[in-house]
Design a protein around this motif. Sequence first.
Motif, mmCIF file in Angstrom:
data_model
loop_
_atom_site.group_PDB
_atom_site.id
_atom_site.type_symbol
_atom_site.label_atom_id
_atom_site.label_comp_id
_atom_site.label_asym_id
_atom_site.label_seq_id
_atom_site.Cartn_x
_atom_site.Cartn_y
_atom_site.Cartn_z
ATOM 1 N N ARG A 150 -6.909 -0.222 -1.452
ATOM 2 C CA ARG A 150 -7.802 -1.085 -2.245
ATOM 3 C C ARG A 150 -7.037 -1.789 -3.361
ATOM 4 N NH1 ARG A 150 -12.993 -1.609 -2.825
ATOM 5 N NH2 ARG A 150 -13.015 -1.862 -5.064
ATOM 6 N N ARG A 167 -6.165 5.516 -3.881
ATOM 7 C CA ARG A 167 -6.840 4.285 -3.456
ATOM 8 C C ARG A 167 -5.862 3.111 -3.335
ATOM 9 N NH1 ARG A 167 -10.742 5.529 -8.239
ATOM 10 N NH2 ARG A 167 -8.676 6.141 -8.930
ATOM 11 N N THR A 219 0.842 -1.201 0.000
ATOM 12 C CA THR A 219 0.000 0.000 0.000
ATOM 13 C C THR A 219 0.874 1.246 0.000
ATOM 14 O OG1 THR A 219 -1.704 -1.164 1.254
ATOM 15 C CG2 THR A 219 -1.784 1.235 1.309
ATOM 16 N N ARG A 240 -4.949 -4.520 -1.968
ATOM 17 C CA ARG A 240 -5.766 -5.673 -1.563
ATOM 18 C C ARG A 240 -6.150 -6.514 -2.791
ATOM 19 N NH1 ARG A 240 -10.580 -3.622 0.592
ATOM 20 N NH2 ARG A 240 -9.309 -2.407 2.007
ATOM 21 N N CYS A 241 -6.580 -5.843 -3.850
ATOM 22 C CA CYS A 241 -6.987 -6.596 -5.061
ATOM 23 C C CYS A 241 -5.795 -7.325 -5.681
ATOM 24 C CB CYS A 241 -7.625 -5.654 -6.089
ATOM 25 S SG CYS A 241 -9.284 -5.168 -5.585
ATOM 26 N N ALA A 262 -10.016 -2.728 -8.564
ATOM 27 C CA ALA A 262 -9.966 -1.875 -7.367
ATOM 28 C C ALA A 262 -10.500 -0.474 -7.624
ATOM 29 C CB ALA A 262 -8.523 -1.792 -6.864
#
Length: 309
Positions: free
Chosen positions: A177, A174, A163, A180-181, A204
Amino acid sequence: MNVVNVVPMSHSMPYPPADEPHVSVMAREVVRLLQPSGGVFLDVTLGAAGHSVALLEAGAASVIGLDRDPRALELARARLEPFGERALTRHSSFSKFGEVLELLGIDKVDGILADLGVSSMQLNEAHRGMSFRAEGPLDMRMDTTRGETAIELITRLDDDELTETIGRLGEERRARRVARCIRQELEAGKLATTLDLRRAVVRAVGPARINGVDPATKTFQALRMAVNRELFELEALLNLAAERIRPGGRFAVLSFHSLEDRMVKRAMQNPVWEPLSRKPLVAEEDELAENPRARSAKLRVARRAEGVP
Ligand SMILES: C[S@@+](CC[C@H](N)C(=O)[O-])C[C@H]1O[C@@H](n2cnc3c(N)ncnc32)[C@H](O)[C@@H]1O
Protein backbone atom coordinates in the motif's frame (compact mmCIF):
# COMPACT_ATOMS: atom_id res chain seq x y z
CA MET A 1 11.57 25.73 0.60
CA ASN A 2 10.31 26.20 4.14
CA VAL A 3 11.97 24.38 6.99
CA VAL A 4 9.06 23.21 9.08
CA ASN A 5 8.99 20.84 11.98
CA VAL A 6 6.32 18.25 11.37
CA VAL A 7 5.96 16.93 14.89
CA PRO A 8 8.27 19.04 17.00
CA MET A 9 6.80 18.64 20.45
CA SER A 10 5.34 15.20 20.68
CA HIS A 11 7.86 12.92 19.04
CA SER A 12 9.07 10.21 21.36
CA MET A 13 12.71 10.59 20.39
CA PRO A 14 13.86 14.18 20.77
CA TYR A 15 16.82 15.09 18.61
CA PRO A 16 19.37 17.72 19.49
CA PRO A 17 19.40 20.84 17.33
CA ALA A 18 21.23 20.56 13.99
CA ASP A 19 24.36 22.29 15.24
CA GLU A 20 24.73 19.95 18.22
CA PRO A 21 27.07 17.06 17.49
CA HIS A 22 26.13 13.42 17.67
CA VAL A 23 26.33 11.85 21.14
CA SER A 24 28.29 8.58 20.99
CA VAL A 25 26.38 5.47 22.01
CA MET A 26 27.80 3.00 24.57
CA ALA A 27 31.23 4.65 24.49
CA ARG A 28 32.14 3.23 27.94
CA GLU A 29 31.44 -0.33 26.82
CA VAL A 30 33.21 0.17 23.48
CA VAL A 31 36.38 1.40 25.21
CA ARG A 32 36.29 -1.30 27.89
CA LEU A 33 35.87 -4.12 25.37
CA LEU A 34 38.20 -2.88 22.63
CA GLN A 35 41.06 -2.48 25.15
CA PRO A 36 42.71 0.32 23.17
CA SER A 37 45.90 0.65 25.22
CA GLY A 38 48.84 1.06 22.83
CA GLY A 39 47.11 -0.32 19.75
CA VAL A 40 46.20 0.84 16.25
CA PHE A 41 42.44 1.07 15.76
CA LEU A 42 40.20 1.54 12.77
CA ASP A 43 36.97 3.47 13.36
CA VAL A 44 35.04 2.81 10.16
CA THR A 45 32.14 5.12 11.09
CA LEU A 46 33.91 8.20 12.37
CA GLY A 47 30.83 10.50 12.53
CA ALA A 48 31.50 13.23 15.08
CA ALA A 49 34.57 11.26 16.24
CA GLY A 50 33.21 10.68 19.75
CA HIS A 51 34.27 7.03 19.87
CA SER A 52 37.63 7.80 18.27
CA VAL A 53 38.34 10.50 20.85
CA ALA A 54 37.39 8.06 23.63
CA LEU A 55 39.74 5.41 22.22
CA LEU A 56 42.61 7.90 21.93
CA GLU A 57 42.01 9.22 25.43
CA ALA A 58 42.02 5.65 26.73
CA GLY A 59 45.50 5.12 25.28
CA ALA A 60 45.13 3.92 21.69
CA ALA A 61 48.43 4.60 19.92
CA SER A 62 46.52 5.76 16.87
CA VAL A 63 43.10 5.75 15.27
CA ILE A 64 42.34 5.69 11.56
CA GLY A 65 38.86 7.09 11.04
CA LEU A 66 36.74 6.63 7.93
CA ASP A 67 33.49 8.21 6.91
CA ARG A 68 31.70 8.35 3.59
CA ASP A 69 30.13 11.71 4.53
CA PRO A 70 32.47 14.62 3.71
CA ARG A 71 30.70 16.91 6.20
CA ALA A 72 31.13 14.44 9.02
CA LEU A 73 34.82 14.22 8.19
CA GLU A 74 35.21 18.00 8.41
CA LEU A 75 33.72 18.05 11.90
CA ALA A 76 35.66 14.97 12.99
CA ARG A 77 38.95 16.44 11.76
CA ALA A 78 38.43 19.51 13.90
CA ARG A 79 37.68 17.39 16.98
CA LEU A 80 40.69 15.15 16.37
CA GLU A 81 43.16 17.97 15.81
CA PRO A 82 44.51 17.92 19.39
CA PHE A 83 45.68 14.33 18.82
CA GLY A 84 47.97 15.33 15.96
CA GLU A 85 49.42 12.41 14.03
CA ARG A 86 47.77 9.85 16.29
CA ALA A 87 44.53 10.47 14.38
CA LEU A 88 44.24 9.90 10.62
CA THR A 89 41.03 10.46 8.68
CA ARG A 90 40.01 9.27 5.24
CA HIS A 91 36.94 9.74 3.03
CA SER A 92 35.83 6.19 2.24
CA SER A 93 32.99 3.72 2.49
CA PHE A 94 33.82 1.01 4.96
CA SER A 95 33.31 -1.70 2.34
CA LYS A 96 36.59 -0.37 0.94
CA PHE A 97 38.54 -0.14 4.19
CA GLY A 98 41.04 -2.72 2.90
CA GLU A 99 42.13 -0.28 0.18
CA VAL A 100 42.63 2.47 2.77
CA LEU A 101 44.87 0.21 4.88
CA GLU A 102 46.73 -0.83 1.73
CA LEU A 103 47.50 2.80 0.87
CA LEU A 104 48.68 3.43 4.43
CA GLY A 105 50.91 0.35 4.27
CA ILE A 106 49.09 -1.28 7.21
CA ASP A 107 48.48 -5.01 7.09
CA LYS A 108 46.57 -5.61 10.33
CA VAL A 109 45.10 -3.47 13.09
CA ASP A 110 44.45 -4.18 16.78
CA GLY A 111 40.75 -3.50 16.55
CA ILE A 112 37.91 -2.26 14.40
CA LEU A 113 34.83 -0.34 15.49
CA ALA A 114 31.65 0.08 13.42
CA ASP A 115 28.81 2.22 14.79
CA LEU A 116 26.20 1.66 12.10
CA GLY A 117 23.51 3.90 10.66
CA VAL A 118 23.26 7.65 10.53
CA SER A 119 24.41 10.34 12.93
CA SER A 120 22.16 12.89 14.61
CA MET A 121 23.82 15.57 12.48
CA GLN A 122 22.73 13.79 9.30
CA LEU A 123 19.19 13.34 10.62
CA ASN A 124 18.92 16.90 11.81
CA GLU A 125 20.12 18.67 8.69
CA ALA A 126 16.94 19.18 6.66
CA HIS A 127 18.78 19.48 3.36
CA ARG A 128 20.08 15.89 3.69
CA GLY A 129 16.49 14.68 3.31
CA MET A 130 16.82 11.88 5.87
CA SER A 131 14.14 13.01 8.28
CA PHE A 132 10.41 13.55 8.00
CA ARG A 133 10.56 16.20 10.71
CA ALA A 134 11.65 18.98 8.42
CA GLU A 135 11.18 19.72 4.75
CA GLY A 136 14.12 18.79 2.58
CA PRO A 137 14.86 17.30 -0.83
CA LEU A 138 14.49 13.51 -1.22
CA ASP A 139 18.22 12.92 -1.17
CA MET A 140 19.17 10.68 1.83
CA ARG A 141 22.74 10.02 0.67
CA MET A 142 25.41 9.87 3.36
CA ASP A 143 28.05 10.42 0.69
CA THR A 144 26.85 13.54 -1.07
CA THR A 145 29.61 13.28 -3.67
CA ARG A 146 28.24 10.21 -5.46
CA GLY A 147 25.39 7.76 -5.93
CA GLU A 148 21.68 7.75 -6.46
CA THR A 149 19.37 9.96 -4.39
CA ALA A 150 16.13 8.69 -2.81
CA ILE A 151 13.96 10.27 -5.48
CA GLU A 152 16.12 8.71 -8.20
CA LEU A 153 15.85 5.34 -6.49
CA ILE A 154 12.06 5.60 -6.12
CA THR A 155 11.77 6.56 -9.78
CA ARG A 156 13.98 3.67 -10.93
CA LEU A 157 12.41 0.84 -8.89
CA ASP A 158 9.28 -0.90 -10.18
CA ASP A 159 6.32 -1.47 -7.86
CA ASP A 160 7.45 -4.90 -6.70
CA GLU A 161 10.99 -3.70 -5.98
CA LEU A 162 9.72 -0.68 -4.07
CA THR A 163 7.37 -2.91 -2.06
CA GLU A 164 10.19 -5.35 -1.34
CA THR A 165 12.53 -2.56 -0.21
CA ILE A 166 10.00 -1.01 2.16
CA GLY A 167 8.86 -4.41 3.47
CA ARG A 168 12.28 -5.90 4.06
CA LEU A 169 14.40 -2.93 5.13
CA GLY A 170 11.62 -1.08 6.93
CA GLU A 171 9.85 -4.18 8.24
CA GLU A 172 6.66 -2.37 7.15
CA ARG A 173 3.72 -4.80 6.97
CA ARG A 174 1.74 -2.54 4.67
CA ALA A 175 4.59 -2.10 2.21
CA ARG A 176 2.49 -2.71 -0.91
CA ARG A 177 0.00 0.00 0.00
CA VAL A 178 2.80 2.39 0.91
CA ALA A 179 4.61 1.70 -2.37
CA ARG A 180 1.37 2.26 -4.32
CA CYS A 181 0.67 5.62 -2.64
CA ILE A 182 4.27 6.75 -3.18
CA ARG A 183 4.03 5.79 -6.86
CA GLN A 184 0.73 7.68 -7.25
CA GLU A 185 2.21 10.84 -5.74
CA LEU A 186 5.26 10.51 -7.98
CA GLU A 187 3.14 10.11 -11.10
CA ALA A 188 1.01 13.09 -10.09
CA GLY A 189 4.18 15.20 -9.82
CA LYS A 190 3.66 15.65 -6.07
CA LEU A 191 6.69 13.85 -4.67
CA ALA A 192 9.64 16.20 -4.28
CA THR A 193 10.31 16.61 -0.59
CA THR A 194 10.49 14.67 2.67
CA LEU A 195 7.12 16.09 3.71
CA ASP A 196 5.58 14.91 0.42
CA LEU A 197 6.93 11.43 1.14
CA ARG A 198 5.58 11.48 4.67
CA ARG A 199 2.16 12.55 3.35
CA ALA A 200 2.17 9.63 0.89
CA VAL A 201 2.95 7.17 3.69
CA VAL A 202 0.28 8.65 5.96
CA ARG A 203 -2.21 8.30 3.11
CA ALA A 204 -1.33 4.58 2.96
CA VAL A 205 -1.18 3.68 6.65
CA GLY A 206 -3.02 6.45 8.46
CA PRO A 207 -1.71 9.12 10.82
CA ALA A 208 -1.67 7.04 14.03
CA ARG A 209 1.59 6.76 15.90
CA ILE A 210 2.32 3.24 17.10
CA ASN A 211 4.15 3.14 20.44
CA GLY A 212 4.90 6.83 19.92
CA VAL A 213 6.60 6.18 16.58
CA ASP A 214 5.70 8.27 13.53
CA PRO A 215 4.01 6.22 10.77
CA ALA A 216 6.65 7.31 8.24
CA THR A 217 9.60 6.04 10.31
CA LYS A 218 9.81 2.59 8.71
CA THR A 219 9.56 3.82 5.13
CA PHE A 220 12.18 6.53 5.66
CA GLN A 221 14.51 4.00 7.27
CA ALA A 222 14.02 1.54 4.40
CA LEU A 223 14.69 4.09 1.68
CA ARG A 224 17.72 5.50 3.49
CA MET A 225 19.16 2.00 3.89
CA ALA A 226 18.54 1.25 0.21
CA VAL A 227 20.02 4.55 -1.02
CA ASN A 228 23.16 3.96 1.02
CA ARG A 229 23.28 0.20 0.34
CA GLU A 230 23.73 -0.27 4.06
CA LEU A 231 23.34 -4.06 4.17
CA PHE A 232 25.75 -4.52 1.28
CA GLU A 233 28.27 -2.30 3.09
CA LEU A 234 27.88 -4.29 6.31
CA GLU A 235 28.25 -7.63 4.53
CA ALA A 236 31.50 -6.44 2.94
CA LEU A 237 32.82 -5.20 6.29
CA LEU A 238 31.96 -8.47 8.03
CA ASN A 239 33.66 -10.47 5.26
CA LEU A 240 36.86 -8.47 5.44
CA ALA A 241 37.34 -7.80 9.16
CA ALA A 242 38.92 -11.12 10.20
CA GLU A 243 41.65 -10.74 7.57
CA ARG A 244 42.62 -7.31 8.84
CA ILE A 245 42.54 -7.73 12.63
CA ARG A 246 45.58 -9.35 14.23
CA PRO A 247 45.01 -12.57 16.20
CA GLY A 248 43.87 -11.53 19.68
CA GLY A 249 42.59 -8.18 18.35
CA ARG A 250 38.96 -7.11 18.66
CA PHE A 251 35.99 -6.27 16.47
CA ALA A 252 33.08 -4.22 17.85
CA VAL A 253 29.84 -3.52 16.00
CA LEU A 254 27.01 -1.33 17.25
CA SER A 255 23.79 -1.87 15.33
CA PHE A 256 20.37 -0.28 15.53
CA HIS A 257 18.34 -2.54 13.25
CA SER A 258 17.39 -6.18 13.79
CA LEU A 259 18.50 -7.21 10.28
CA GLU A 260 21.93 -5.76 10.92
CA ASP A 261 22.27 -7.33 14.35
CA ARG A 262 21.35 -10.71 12.87
CA MET A 263 24.05 -10.34 10.22
CA VAL A 264 26.66 -9.43 12.85
CA LYS A 265 25.60 -12.30 15.11
CA ARG A 266 25.85 -14.79 12.24
CA ALA A 267 29.25 -13.48 11.13
CA MET A 268 30.61 -13.74 14.68
CA GLN A 269 29.60 -17.41 14.80
CA ASN A 270 32.47 -18.12 12.39
CA PRO A 271 35.35 -19.88 14.23
CA VAL A 272 37.66 -16.97 13.39
CA TRP A 273 35.77 -15.07 16.07
CA GLU A 274 35.42 -15.63 19.82
CA PRO A 275 32.40 -13.53 20.85
CA LEU A 276 32.94 -11.83 24.21
CA SER A 277 29.29 -12.35 25.16
CA ARG A 278 26.57 -14.67 23.92
CA LYS A 279 23.98 -11.89 23.89
CA PRO A 280 24.57 -8.39 22.58
CA LEU A 281 25.20 -5.70 25.18
CA VAL A 282 22.64 -2.91 25.51
CA ALA A 283 22.94 0.57 27.00
CA GLU A 284 22.70 1.08 30.77
CA GLU A 285 19.82 3.01 32.34
CA ASP A 286 21.86 6.17 32.96
CA GLU A 287 22.82 6.39 29.29
CA LEU A 288 19.25 5.69 28.13
CA ALA A 289 18.02 8.56 30.30
CA GLU A 290 20.44 10.95 28.58
CA ASN A 291 20.47 9.65 25.02
CA PRO A 292 17.27 8.10 23.69
CA ARG A 293 19.10 7.09 20.51
CA ALA A 294 20.84 4.41 22.60
CA ARG A 295 17.52 2.62 23.14
CA SER A 296 17.77 0.33 20.16
CA ALA A 297 21.55 -0.12 20.24
CA LYS A 298 23.05 -3.60 20.31
CA LEU A 299 26.78 -4.00 20.81
CA ARG A 300 28.56 -7.18 19.79
CA VAL A 301 32.28 -7.58 20.34
CA ALA A 302 34.43 -10.53 19.35
CA ARG A 303 38.10 -11.42 19.68
CA ARG A 304 40.02 -12.54 16.59
CA ALA A 305 40.88 -16.18 17.31
CA GLU A 306 44.54 -17.17 17.32
CA GLY A 307 45.66 -20.03 15.12
CA VAL A 308 42.55 -19.91 12.89
CA PRO A 309 43.41 -18.75 9.36
C1 LIG B 1 26.23 6.58 14.03
S1 LIG B 1 27.32 7.63 13.21
C2 LIG B 1 28.87 7.38 14.03
C3 LIG B 1 29.08 8.23 15.23
C4 LIG B 1 30.45 8.09 15.85
N1 LIG B 1 30.70 6.76 16.29
C5 LIG B 1 30.62 9.07 16.99
O1 LIG B 1 30.90 8.64 18.11
O2 LIG B 1 30.50 10.28 16.76
C6 LIG B 1 27.60 6.77 11.74
C7 LIG B 1 28.57 7.44 10.77
O3 LIG B 1 29.02 6.44 9.90
C8 LIG B 1 29.00 6.90 8.59
N2 LIG B 1 28.76 5.72 7.76
C9 LIG B 1 27.66 4.95 7.71
N3 LIG B 1 27.82 3.96 6.84
C10 LIG B 1 29.08 4.08 6.35
C11 LIG B 1 29.83 3.34 5.40
N4 LIG B 1 29.33 2.27 4.79
N5 LIG B 1 31.10 3.73 5.16
C12 LIG B 1 31.62 4.83 5.78
N6 LIG B 1 30.95 5.58 6.66
C13 LIG B 1 29.68 5.21 6.94
C14 LIG B 1 27.88 7.90 8.52
O4 LIG B 1 28.12 8.83 7.49
C15 LIG B 1 27.94 8.51 9.92
O5 LIG B 1 28.72 9.68 9.94
